[in-house]
Design a protein around this motif. Structure first.
Motif, PDB file in Angstrom:
ATOM      1  N   ASP A  87       0.729  -1.126   0.052  1.00  0.00           N
ATOM      2  CA  ASP A  87       0.101  -0.141   0.148  1.00  0.00           C
ATOM      3  C   ASP A  87       0.961   1.183  -0.045  1.00  0.00           C
ATOM      4  O   ASP A  87       2.147   1.299  -0.087  1.00  0.00           O
ATOM      5  N   PHE A  88       0.266   2.235   0.244  1.00  0.00           N
ATOM      6  CA  PHE A  88       0.909   3.756  -0.047  1.00  0.00           C
ATOM      7  C   PHE A  88       1.917   3.745   1.452  1.00  0.00           C
ATOM      8  O   PHE A  88       3.139   4.260   0.919  1.00  0.00           O
TER       9      PHE A  88
ATOM     10  N   VAL B 217       3.419   6.648  -6.904  1.00  0.00           N
ATOM     11  CA  VAL B 217       1.860   6.684  -7.278  1.00  0.00           C
ATOM     12  C   VAL B 217       1.274   5.327  -6.403  1.00  0.00           C
ATOM     13  O   VAL B 217       1.594   4.138  -6.720  1.00  0.00           O
ATOM     14  N   TYR B 218       0.641   5.706  -5.441  1.00  0.00           N
ATOM     15  CA  TYR B 218      -0.067   4.771  -4.451  1.00  0.00           C
ATOM     16  C   TYR B 218       1.279   3.727  -3.910  1.00  0.00           C
ATOM     17  O   TYR B 218       1.986   3.831  -3.089  1.00  0.00           O
ATOM     18  N   ASN B 219       0.969   2.628  -4.423  1.00  0.00           N
ATOM     19  CA  ASN B 219       1.941   1.724  -4.147  1.00  0.00           C
ATOM     20  C   ASN B 219       3.085   1.238  -4.786  1.00  0.00           C
ATOM     21  O   ASN B 219       3.938   0.079  -4.789  1.00  0.00           O
TER      22      ASN B 219
END
Length: 76
Positions: free
Chosen positions: A17-18, A44-46
């Motif tokens: 995850d982030f 970007v996010y993960n």
């Protein structure tokens, strides 16, 4: 595995995850500061995308980039 293209070493890292991705970026930031060699990167996010090249050598891949890439891989 790092790919060498366009005079850069490139690698994409994927995380759960982030928060995990951001934690990785924090570790890389500390490492890069200690080595006085800083990546071009995005998140970007993960996903964290890292590109390494040596600006002082005309934006080409040098031993400094390979050493930082190895050190980044050792974090994981």
């Amino acid at each position: 595995m790092w790919n060498e293209e366009d005079n850069k070493l490139k690698k994409i890292f994927e995380f759960k995850d982030f928060v995990e991705a951001f934690g990785f970026m924090t570790k890389v930031a500390i490492l890069a500061e200690k080595m006085d060699h800083h990546p071009n990167w995005s998140n970007v996010y993960n996903r964290v995308t890292i590109e390494l090249s040596t600006h002082d050598a005309g934006n080409t891949v040098t031993d400094r980039d390979r050493k930082l890439a190895d050190a980044i891989d050792a974090l994981g």
